[in-house]
Design an enzyme around this catalytic site. Structure first.
Site, PDB file in Angstrom:
ATOM      1  N   ASP A  37      10.476   5.997 -11.216  1.00  0.00           N
ATOM      2  CA  ASP A  37      11.095   4.720 -10.838  1.00  0.00           C
ATOM      3  C   ASP A  37      12.597   4.917 -10.846  1.00  0.00           C
ATOM      4  O   ASP A  37      13.114   5.887 -11.421  1.00  0.00           O
ATOM      5  CB  ASP A  37      10.693   3.614 -11.813  1.00  0.00           C
ATOM      6  N   ASN A  86       4.058   4.117  -4.180  1.00  0.00           N
ATOM      7  CA  ASN A  86       3.976   2.680  -4.358  1.00  0.00           C
ATOM      8  C   ASN A  86       5.324   1.972  -4.318  1.00  0.00           C
ATOM      9  O   ASN A  86       5.387   0.779  -4.035  1.00  0.00           O
ATOM     10  CB  ASN A  86       3.289   2.392  -5.702  1.00  0.00           C
ATOM     11  N   TYR A 152      10.421  -6.495   7.049  1.00  0.00           N
ATOM     12  CA  TYR A 152       9.477  -6.012   6.039  1.00  0.00           C
ATOM     13  C   TYR A 152       8.153  -5.616   6.680  1.00  0.00           C
ATOM     14  O   TYR A 152       7.604  -4.548   6.392  1.00  0.00           O
ATOM     15  CB  TYR A 152       9.260  -7.109   4.996  1.00  0.00           C
ATOM     16  N   LYS A 156       6.277  -1.915   6.681  1.00  0.00           N
ATOM     17  CA  LYS A 156       4.942  -1.728   6.135  1.00  0.00           C
ATOM     18  C   LYS A 156       3.928  -1.374   7.220  1.00  0.00           C
ATOM     19  O   LYS A 156       2.968  -0.628   6.965  1.00  0.00           O
ATOM     20  CB  LYS A 156       4.513  -2.984   5.378  1.00  0.00           C
ATOM     21  N   THR A 187       4.057  -9.972  -9.111  1.00  0.00           N
ATOM     22  CA  THR A 187       4.858  -8.866  -9.631  1.00  0.00           C
ATOM     23  C   THR A 187       6.286  -9.367  -9.832  1.00  0.00           C
ATOM     24  O   THR A 187       6.565 -10.560  -9.704  1.00  0.00           O
ATOM     25  CB  THR A 187       4.865  -7.681  -8.649  1.00  0.00           C
TER      26      THR A 187
END
Length: 247
Positions: A37, A86, A152, A156, A187
């Site tokens: 991360d 991810n 976005y 994706k 999240t």
């Protein structure tokens, strides 16, 4: 016996949300995990797992960081079996003509180029191990359009196309490449804490199951695609979206 016993997995975006839930689940299922991360929370995720995890600070849009992440997995644990690309982020809902050019560049750098680099530089290590599984986080918005999410959704959608093409490129190497297409998941992007311990708000959302998905539910899908239960599955973009795409 765990579903990932003896396997070594890299998870990007492992500091919070779906990545953190996946890191913890993969470890419970027997994997040794590289928690990658850029946020700093990768350290606490690895610490929560213990000796079978290592934290790596990694900006997935930077080639050198991605190479170092993969080298760390092989050097620390001896091989590589699974890569879960991810890491990603969203942004404001706005019409395409109001989308800032620099924001678009950063969105593509992380959400699409980051997946490209994660696949590209993992291939030699996976080949050396006789194969493996790559899982990418796409989105329901990468399959259908939604007002205000052109940038976005395009990034994706690129992940979906990249997944399918890579699955064909590496099928003969016994390397499977699949994607998860989450819907609305609680999240950090939706206000959750990095450790995922806060319950999702009880609100009625506008799709069939009418609730947020949880990071654990995405992690379970990632586990299926990472492990041997999906040994004949490649090139798939799997919706985990509460029925959003079925409408």
């Amino acid at each position: 016996m765990g579903k990932l016993d003896g396997k070594v997995a890299i998870i990007t975006g492992a500091g919070s949300g779906m990545g953190r839930a996946s890191a913890l689940l993969f470890a419970r299922e027997g994997a040794k995990v590289v928690c990658a991360d850029v946020s700093g929370h990768e350290e606490s995720a690895a610490a929560e797992i213990g000796e079978n995890a290592v934290a790596v600070r990694c900006d997935v849009a930077r080639t050198d960081d991605v190479k170092r992440m993969i080298d760390t997995a092989v050097r620390r644990f001896g091989k590589l079996d699974v890569v879960f690309n991810n890491a990603g982020f969203s942004g404001p809902h706005q019409p395409l003509d109001e989308t800032d050019d620099d924001f678009m560049d950063s969105l593509y750098a992380v959400n699409l180029k980051g997946v490209f680099l994660g696949i590209k530089y993992a291939i030699p290590a996976l080949r050396a191990n006789g194969g493996g599984s790559i899982v990418n986080t796409a989105s329901a918005m990468g399959i259908v359009g939604r007002k205000g999410l052109a940038a976005y959704g395009a990034a994706k959608g690129g992940v979906v196309a990249l997944t399918m093409a890579a699955a064909l490129d590496y099928a003969e190497d016994n390397i499977r490449v699949n994607a998860i297409c989450p819907g609305m998941v609680f999240t950090g992007l939706a206000g959750a804490n990095p450790d995922n311990r806060a319950a999702a708000p009880e609100v009625a959302l506008p799709f069939p199951m009418k609730r947020f998905g949880t990071p654990d539910e995405i992690a379970s899908a990632a586990l299926f695609l990472a492990g041997d239960d999906s040994s004949f599955v490649t090139g798939v973009a799997l919706p985990v979206d509460g029925g959003y795409l079925a409408e």
